[in-house]
Design an enzyme around this catalytic site. Structure first.
Site, PDB file in Angstrom:
ATOM      1  NE  ARG A  11      36.257  52.359  40.040  1.00 23.75           N
ATOM      2  CZ  ARG A  11      36.110  51.277  40.156  1.00 23.75           C
ATOM      3  NH1 ARG A  11      36.862  50.755  41.353  1.00 23.75           N
ATOM      4  NH2 ARG A  11      35.230  50.622  39.521  1.00 23.75           N
ATOM      5  NE  ARG A  20      44.255  52.573  28.065  1.00 25.42           N
ATOM      6  CZ  ARG A  20      42.950  52.327  28.081  1.00 25.42           C
ATOM      7  NH1 ARG A  20      42.072  52.440  27.452  1.00 25.42           N
ATOM      8  NH2 ARG A  20      42.650  51.207  29.074  1.00 25.42           N
ATOM      9  NE  ARG A  24      25.776  59.080  46.513  1.00 28.10           N
ATOM     10  CZ  ARG A  24      25.075  60.027  46.718  1.00 28.10           C
ATOM     11  NH1 ARG A  24      24.677  60.479  47.797  1.00 28.10           N
ATOM     12  NH2 ARG A  24      24.368  60.366  45.405  1.00 28.10           N
ATOM     13  NE  ARG A  64      26.881  53.234  36.140  1.00 25.05           N
ATOM     14  CZ  ARG A  64      27.857  52.845  36.443  1.00 25.05           C
ATOM     15  NH1 ARG A  64      29.066  52.974  36.037  1.00 25.05           N
ATOM     16  NH2 ARG A  64      27.941  52.249  37.884  1.00 25.05           N
ATOM     17  CD  GLU A  90      24.035  52.897  37.809  1.00 26.78           C
ATOM     18  OE1 GLU A  90      24.123  52.050  36.869  1.00 26.78           O
ATOM     19  OE2 GLU A  90      25.152  52.987  38.646  1.00 26.78           O
ATOM     20  CE1 TYR A 107      33.575  51.326  43.593  1.00 23.76           C
ATOM     21  CE2 TYR A 107      34.489  53.314  43.596  1.00 23.76           C
ATOM     22  CZ  TYR A 107      33.929  52.599  43.037  1.00 23.76           C
ATOM     23  OH  TYR A 107      33.464  53.021  41.602  1.00 23.76           O
ATOM     24  CG  ASP A 109      36.982  46.949  41.068  1.00 21.34           C
ATOM     25  OD1 ASP A 109      36.238  47.656  41.032  1.00 21.34           O
ATOM     26  OD2 ASP A 109      38.166  47.350  40.491  1.00 21.34           O
TER      27      ASP A 109
HETATM   28  N1  UDP Z   1      33.872  59.065  36.241  1.00 16.26           N
HETATM   29  C1  UDP Z   1      33.681  59.990  35.877  1.00 16.26           C
HETATM   30  N2  UDP Z   1      33.060  60.241  34.695  1.00 16.26           N
HETATM   31  C2  UDP Z   1      32.317  59.053  33.980  1.00 16.26           C
HETATM   32  C3  UDP Z   1      32.736  57.822  34.613  1.00 16.26           C
HETATM   33  C4  UDP Z   1      33.228  57.838  35.806  1.00 16.26           C
HETATM   34  O1  UDP Z   1      34.015  61.110  36.143  1.00 16.26           O
HETATM   35  O2  UDP Z   1      31.927  59.262  32.985  1.00 16.26           O
HETATM   36  C5  UDP Z   1      34.549  58.935  37.594  1.00 16.26           C
HETATM   37  C6  UDP Z   1      33.418  59.114  38.659  1.00 16.26           C
HETATM   38  O3  UDP Z   1      34.127  59.837  39.721  1.00 16.26           O
HETATM   39  C7  UDP Z   1      33.252  57.635  39.325  1.00 16.26           C
HETATM   40  C8  UDP Z   1      34.646  57.170  39.140  1.00 16.26           C
HETATM   41  O4  UDP Z   1      35.078  57.693  38.037  1.00 16.26           O
HETATM   42  O5  UDP Z   1      32.881  57.634  40.862  1.00 16.26           O
HETATM   43  C9  UDP Z   1      34.722  55.536  38.790  1.00 16.26           C
HETATM   44  O6  UDP Z   1      33.723  55.327  38.049  1.00 16.26           O
HETATM   45  P1  UDP Z   1      33.389  53.746  37.543  1.00 16.26           P
HETATM   46  O7  UDP Z   1      32.349  53.665  36.452  1.00 16.26           O
HETATM   47  O8  UDP Z   1      34.883  53.084  37.403  1.00 16.26           O
HETATM   48  O9  UDP Z   1      32.662  53.206  38.811  1.00 16.26           O
HETATM   49  P2  UDP Z   1      31.673  52.017  39.158  1.00 16.26           P
HETATM   50  O10 UDP Z   1      30.341  52.839  39.293  1.00 16.26           O
HETATM   51  O11 UDP Z   1      31.295  51.262  37.882  1.00 16.26           O
HETATM   52  O12 UDP Z   1      32.263  51.328  40.269  1.00 16.26           O
END
Ligand code: UDP
Length: 371
Positions: A170, A174, A247, A278, A304, A352, A354
């Protein structure tokens, strides 16, 4: 009165389906066990700020049809997700881009960054077998250790070696100075909040809140020809094949009497020790302004915390590892035998999803289903 469809759950899947069915002249009843509509995209206004009560939702899509569909119900602002990672007080830009590589290694050019990554990914030979290997092969060990490992293990409560690699795909990587988290043509937050948007989708449709489907199944089923069920698929079958793992997320919300707590909508705490994953500062989804464009004097933040789901908690994320995916396939077979029930959404399909993919799936299902 007999309805054509009983829609269980007023989240995005249920709202899209309900809207489409109604548009085609069907009689629809939407129920939800919560006291409010909109499922996990529910927002509530506190001190002029739309607070995302069930976690931050940032709409993004490459699908023009979905974008045109959803913008019928709300105008979207120009919010662009650019989270910041806080690793023990060191701040890094996300997703992984030239700002991140410069801060991590002092590299200045894309070529230097690419070299550094190439050197570090050498430790992975062959196809990555799990999230850890996938992450190292994408961005190398340094970034894996500081920005991925701790966050991911907190988020999923599992070792990165036990998690599927697709989760990390995901995240874009870049070699440009581009902090836009999503590779999406269209992105934004509905002006006025997600709840208002869902209200518009459900305009003219009968909705019963505080109504628990599974506890009153026979009675509710008798009201309609067909059911669209967006709750957890294992709960529907009374966990007869065993429980799927989810989860859950818990939020500690605080209203602070200061205008700016962290200067960004999302700051990820990527170390293992900080107990939260976060902190969301909701006002920055709308540039810190109220609807009249005035600066808001206060702020609402949400810490969170991620945890394993247990009965009584809200399920948020399916755990799509091998064990759970295999169990889901068994439930799916049972679901296919329920001829008058459509299972949809993150919980109904144990996926999962979006938001844009949920909309696309609900539109497709409604199209195929309703003549
Ligand atoms: N992830 C990570 N570090 C970060 C943010 C995300 O390793 O700072 C990884 C983590 O495994 C997470 C996945 O990327 O489960 C997807 O994160 P995203 O924030 O896209 O998921 P959301 O919880 O927003 O659906």
């Amino acid at each position: 009165m007999k309805y054509d469809y009983l829609i269980v759950g007023s989240g995005l899947y249920g709202a899209v389906f309900a809207h489409e069915a109604t548009k085609k002249g069907k009689q629809v009843l939407v129920i939800d066990k919560r006291p409010n509509i909109a499922g996990n995209i529910f927002t509530e206004k506190i001190e002029g700020i739309n607070v995302h009560k069930y976690g931050a939702h940032i709409f993004h899509t490459n699908n023009k049809e979905v974008w045109e569909y959803i913008t019928q119900f709300a105008e979207f602002n120009r919010f662009t997700n650019s989270p910041v990672a806080n690793y023990k007080g060191e701040l890094y830009s996300l997703p992984f881009n030239m700002y991140t590589f410069n801060k991590m290694w002092g590299v200045v050019t894309p070529e230097e960054a690419a070299e550094k990554i190439a050197e570090q990914r050498k430790e992975i030979t062959g196809e990555p077998k799990n999230l850890e290997e996938q992450a190292i092969s994408l961005v190398g060990r340094d970034i894996y250790e500081k920005l991925i490992k701790g966050y991911t293990e907190k988020q999923w409560g599992r070792d990165c070696k036990e998690l599927p690699s697709f989760i990390i795909k995901r995240l874009p990587v870049r070699l440009t100075f581009d902090n836009n988290y999503f590779n999406a043509l269209y992105q934004g937050i509905p002006i006025g909040g997600y709840t208002k948007m869902v209200e518009n989708m459900l305009d003219g449709i009968e909705v019963r809140l505080n109504t628990n489907y599974l506890e009153n199944k026979a009675e509710l089923d008798s009201l309609a020809d067909k059911v669209v069920y967006t709750g957890p698929i294992d709960a529907y079958f009374n966990f007869s094949l065993g429980t799927l793992e989810y989860r859950s997320v818990r939020f500690e919300n605080e209203l602070l009497d200061i205008p700016n707590f962290q200067g960004n909508a999302a700051v990820n705490y990527t170390d293992r020790e900080t107990p939260w994953t976060r902190i969301i500062e909701h006002k920055w989804f709308e540039f810190g302004k109220d609807t009249d464009g005035n600066d808001l004097p206060k702020t609402v933040i949400s810490r969170e915390f991620s945890s394993e789901w247990k009965p009584g908690d809200e399920p948020y994320y399916p755990v799509n590892d091998e064990k759970n995916s295999a169990l889901y396939m068994e439930y799916k077979k049972l679901a296919e035998q329920e001829k008058n029930v459509i299972f949809g959404g993150r919980l109904g399909e144990y996926k999962y999803y979006d938001m844009d993919a949920v909309i696309a799936a609900a539109l497709e299902r409604a199209e195929a289903e309703i003549l």
